[in-house]
Design a protein around this motif. Structure first.
Motif, PDB file in Angstrom:
ATOM      1  N   SER A  22      -1.830   5.517  -2.785  1.00 36.16           N
ATOM      2  CA  SER A  22      -2.355   4.455  -3.649  1.00 36.16           C
ATOM      3  C   SER A  22      -3.641   3.907  -3.085  1.00 36.16           C
ATOM      4  CB  SER A  22      -1.330   3.329  -3.771  1.00 36.16           C
ATOM      5  OG  SER A  22      -1.220   2.627  -2.544  1.00 36.16           O
ATOM      6  N   LEU A  26       0.728   4.369   6.999  1.00 36.39           N
ATOM      7  CA  LEU A  26       0.922   4.359   5.546  1.00 36.39           C
ATOM      8  C   LEU A  26       0.291   5.562   4.838  1.00 36.39           C
ATOM      9  CD1 LEU A  26       0.094   0.598   5.014  1.00 36.39           C
ATOM     10  CD2 LEU A  26       2.327   1.638   4.600  1.00 36.39           C
ATOM     11  N   MET A  80       0.850  -1.188   0.000  1.00 39.33           N
ATOM     12  CA  MET A  80       0.000   0.000   0.000  1.00 39.33           C
ATOM     13  C   MET A  80       0.888   1.241   0.000  1.00 39.33           C
ATOM     14  SD  MET A  80      -2.778   1.195   2.818  1.00 39.33           S
ATOM     15  CE  MET A  80      -3.356  -0.468   2.979  1.00 39.33           C
ATOM     16  N   LEU A  81       1.183   1.774  -1.145  1.00 42.07           N
ATOM     17  CA  LEU A  81       2.023   2.960  -1.255  1.00 42.07           C
ATOM     18  C   LEU A  81       1.235   4.205  -0.883  1.00 42.07           C
ATOM     19  CD1 LEU A  81       3.757   2.152  -4.642  1.00 42.07           C
ATOM     20  CD2 LEU A  81       4.764   1.975  -2.347  1.00 42.07           C
ATOM     21  N   GLU A 129       2.445  -6.965   5.204  1.00 40.55           N
ATOM     22  CA  GLU A 129       3.378  -7.051   4.070  1.00 40.55           C
ATOM     23  C   GLU A 129       3.739  -5.668   3.567  1.00 40.55           C
ATOM     24  OE1 GLU A 129       3.545  -8.942  -0.456  1.00 40.55           O
ATOM     25  OE2 GLU A 129       1.972  -9.556   0.944  1.00 40.55           O
ATOM     26  N   ARG A 130       2.764  -4.788   3.475  1.00 43.01           N
ATOM     27  CA  ARG A 130       3.030  -3.438   2.981  1.00 43.01           C
ATOM     28  C   ARG A 130       3.911  -2.665   3.970  1.00 43.01           C
ATOM     29  NH1 ARG A 130      -0.669  -1.911  -1.194  1.00 43.01           N
ATOM     30  NH2 ARG A 130      -2.148  -3.594  -1.615  1.00 43.01           N
ATOM     31  N   THR A 143       7.470  -3.800   3.739  1.00 41.21           N
ATOM     32  CA  THR A 143       8.156  -3.294   2.554  1.00 41.21           C
ATOM     33  C   THR A 143       8.709  -1.897   2.777  1.00 41.21           C
ATOM     34  OG1 THR A 143       6.732  -4.608   1.110  1.00 41.21           O
ATOM     35  CG2 THR A 143       7.884  -2.739   0.099  1.00 41.21           C
ATOM     36  N   HIS A 144       7.982  -1.088   3.538  1.00 42.99           N
ATOM     37  CA  HIS A 144       8.326   0.334   3.645  1.00 42.99           C
ATOM     38  C   HIS A 144       8.943   0.729   4.984  1.00 42.99           C
ATOM     39  CE1 HIS A 144       6.222   0.895  -0.102  1.00 42.99           C
ATOM     40  NE2 HIS A 144       5.136   0.333   0.399  1.00 42.99           N
ATOM     41  N   THR A 186      -5.923   0.435  -2.007  1.00 42.78           N
ATOM     42  CA  THR A 186      -5.880  -0.968  -1.641  1.00 42.78           C
ATOM     43  C   THR A 186      -7.291  -1.468  -1.496  1.00 42.78           C
ATOM     44  OG1 THR A 186      -5.038  -2.625  -0.109  1.00 42.78           O
ATOM     45  CG2 THR A 186      -5.815  -0.578   0.862  1.00 42.78           C
ATOM     46  N   VAL A 222      -3.755   7.360   2.056  1.00 39.12           N
ATOM     47  CA  VAL A 222      -4.127   6.148   1.349  1.00 39.12           C
ATOM     48  C   VAL A 222      -5.642   6.092   1.227  1.00 39.12           C
ATOM     49  CG1 VAL A 222      -4.296   4.714   3.416  1.00 39.12           C
ATOM     50  CG2 VAL A 222      -3.698   3.656   1.241  1.00 39.12           C
ATOM     51  N   ASP A 246      -2.067  -8.489   4.604  1.00 38.57           N
ATOM     52  CA  ASP A 246      -1.727  -7.565   3.522  1.00 38.57           C
ATOM     53  C   ASP A 246      -1.097  -6.288   4.082  1.00 38.57           C
ATOM     54  OD1 ASP A 246      -1.975  -6.651   0.651  1.00 38.57           O
ATOM     55  OD2 ASP A 246      -3.200  -5.120   1.634  1.00 38.57           O
ATOM     56  N   LEU A 247      -1.671  -5.754   5.146  1.00 39.99           N
ATOM     57  CA  LEU A 247      -1.111  -4.552   5.759  1.00 39.99           C
ATOM     58  C   LEU A 247       0.286  -4.824   6.321  1.00 39.99           C
ATOM     59  CD1 LEU A 247      -4.285  -3.188   7.582  1.00 39.99           C
ATOM     60  CD2 LEU A 247      -3.072  -2.081   5.698  1.00 39.99           C
TER      61      LEU A 247
END
Length: 612
Positions: free
Chosen positions: A5, A122, A1-2, A38-39, A42-43, A7, A125, A35-36
């Motif tokens: 962006s 994040l 979730m950039l 993982e996002r 990533t960041h 989701t 969003v 999912d959250l």
């Protein structure tokens, strides 16, 4: 979730056959948490708050997935009686008509808080919910909780989408049963979801974007709704997680209805307030039951609905009398527990004896001898035996005897019975972070405080508050703070009470808890008045009224600077068994427990309900 962006919540592992949506409990929420995580992973760099939050999301997702796995595990047990031997929540849900849903509510709150925290980390969003009719009911509450808990300056945008139509299938593609061929359960499931969505719209103040088909949103979650093919044992877990939609869709797919099917469906309908339909299901099960003990149980459940929901004690007593007759004629090869079923009947008769007096407006003391006699006869029937259902009943009976003694004003006896019911050494050995001990301390402290001994209650409330704080249970911390602050206020410890009420008010407002905010607000305002700070008390009353709609006195009086109607908090409560502000299911309008204790508000509601 950039950042910036989109989701889609509700995609991934909740996909069923043909791309449909699975309604098993917490399937969607677990996928969203993963999912959250993982996002965030990533960041967020290693060792950062974001990385720590990602680990908590993964742990919470595993907890939610564990609920789903437990539902499936119960399938191996086959029938309801076998299922309840391995599931305390199912046992309680199948033996009473009152919800005990605090466990599910706490899971919803924990997951919802994590969703809100992750989205804020994040932000900015946009969250798109593909179709609110296609998310399992517990998961929908998690997402709603996450949306509700967003701070005032949040840069997270939620888009709630809803399809006009949603299809349904079962794993086995079963045809509709002959006795439900008109699709009644499917319609009830749709109506139940509509009622929940109406609640969410009111709470969140949103209007879902209606789309023409089920492929609403980037996940493309087209296909029918579906629930796992389960035995009635596996399906009964939906009752304890309040996953009523899944249970009703499961019922719609039955090819024929067994006694256990009718029994489970009846309790789902009861929890949805569909009492006449629930009685019909229990009657159908009774007519199919082969053994006297099961017929007696089904009649007892009808009796509870007649007395506690429809307020018809004559019909309730008729059901109990018929149940006694069935047990009198039980055969030697009856597989059930005759003594236990008869004890349950006496338990119901003890309650009805008190309700007869309350309903008639007569002194409740008239009913004490009869109620006491029924409870002692019930005890005599289940003194021995360590099966889960007998143990549960003994605890239930001891708790009811304690309540009876409290109603009589015999607080010392009530406290002794309560202590025996919830042995402190036993609860101290339970590995749940001290939560069982906190609940036991709360019940004892509440009884002490109500008996007029707040000094003895205070250290118990304080210890319980410390235990739930250490266990990181923010909801329980806020709820216990109500009783702790009220006890301190009763003892004249205004400085200590002000500290507790201040923290409790902040917690309740952050959790969007109107009930708690009112109690803490009234306590804090009372502290200000007693310590000679009327301006601060008035400022607090006006702020809660103007900003949160929580008027502690009538608005006209507040604007006239008149706080004479301000009532300090006066109730001492245990940790609740149900949290309707979290699980969003609401409670029945009349609390029979409060009616039995003579609370005027509930007696008034009872009188109006009986006249309606």
């Amino acid at each position: 979730m950039l950042p910036g962006s989109e989701t889609a919540s509700g995609s991934g592992s909740d996909a069923g056959p043909g791309g449909g949506a699975c309604l098993d409990s917490f399937v969607c929420a677990a996928a969203v948490l993963r999912d959250l995580a993982e996002r965030l992973g990533t960041h967020a760099g290693a060792g950062t708050p974001g990385a720590s939050l990602a680990r908590r999301l993964i742990a919470a997702a595993a907890d939610l997935a564990g609920v789903t796995a437990h539902e499936h595990a119960l399938d191996a047990r086959g029938d309801l009686e076998s299922a309840i031997l391995g599931d305390g929540g199912a046992l309680a849900a199948l033996r009473r008509v009152s919800r005990e849903s605090a466990g599910s509510a706490l899971m919803i709150d924990t997951a919802g808080r994590l969703v809100a925290d992750a989205l804020e980390w994040l932000r900015p969003v946009t969250v798109i919910t593909p179709d609110v009719t296609r998310i399992d009911r517990p998961s929908l509450k998690v997402l709603a909780r996450g949306c509700l808990l967003a701070p005032a300056d949040s840069r997270v945008t939620w888009i709630w989408r809803q399809s006009r139509d949603s299809g349904f299938s079962t794993d086995a593609g079963a045809a509709m049963a002959d006795d439900v061929a008109d699709g009644v359960f499917g319609r009830l499931a749709a109506d139940s979801r509509d009622d929940l969505l109406a609640t969410l719209r009111a709470i969140l103040r949103v209007s879902p974007v209606v789309t023409s088909d089920t492929a609403a949103g980037p996940s493309g979650a087209a296909g029918p709704l579906w629930v796992s093919a389960r035995t009635v044992a596996g399906a009964c877990a939906w009752l304890s997680t309040q996953n009523y939609d899944a249970g009703l869709w499961w019922a719609a797919g039955l090819t024929r209805s067994s006694v256990d099917d009718h029994r489970l469906i009846a309790l789902i309908l009861t929890n949805l307030g569909l009492h006449d339909q629930a009685i019909d299901q229990l009657t159908a099960g009774h007519d199919k039951a082969r053994h006297a003990t099961l017929r007696a149980h089904l009649l007892y459940m009808q009796a509870l609905i007649w007395s506690k929901r429809k307020f018809d004690l004559a019909r309730s007593e008729d059901c109990i009398a018929r149940a006694h007759q069935a047990l009198d004629a039980a055969l030697a090869d009856d597989p059930g527990d005759v003594a236990m079923e008869r004890a349950w009947l006496h338990n119901g008769q003890a309650m009805n004896a008190l309700l007869v007096a309350r309903f008639a407006g007569r002194p409740v003391a008239e009913a004490f001898p009869l109620s006491y006699d029924h409870l002692t006869r019930a005890f005599a029937g289940v003194t021995r035996g360590h099966t889960p259902d007998r143990t549960y009943l003994r605890f239930n009976l001891l708790g009811n005897m304690s309540n009876l003694m409290e109603i009589r004003g015999e607080y010392a006896v009530a406290l002794d019975l309560l202590t025996k019911t919830f042995d402190e050494d036993l609860t101290a050995r339970i590995d749940d972070g001290g939560l069982s001990r906190a609940a036991q301390l709360c019940m004892r402290a509440g009884l002490m405080a109500r008996s007029g001994d707040p000094a003895s209650a205070l250290p118990l409330f304080a210890t319980a508050h410390q235990l739930v704080t250490a266990a990181n249970r923010p909801l329980s911390v806020e709820i216990l703070a109500r009783s702790l602050g009220t006890t301190q206020l009763r003892l004249g410890l205004a400085d200590q009470a002000r500290t507790v009420f201040t923290a409790g008010l902040d917690q309740a407002l952050a959790s969007r808890g109107a009930v708690g905010a009112r109690i803490h607000g009234a306590g804090l305002a009372t502290c200000h008045l007693r310590q000679g700070r009327p301006d601060q008390a008035l400022d607090l009353v006006m702020r809660l009224g103007d900003e949160d709609g929580l008027w502690l006195v009538p608005p006209d009086a507040a604007h006239a600077r008149d706080l004479s109607a301000l009532a300090p908090p006066s109730s001492f409560s245990s940790l609740p068994t149900s949290l309707p502000e979290i699980d969003l299911e609401g409670l029945h309008g009349v609390s029979i427990a409060r009616v039995l204790h003579g609370h005027s508000d509930d007696l008034g509601r009872l009188a109006r309900a009986r006249c309606a």
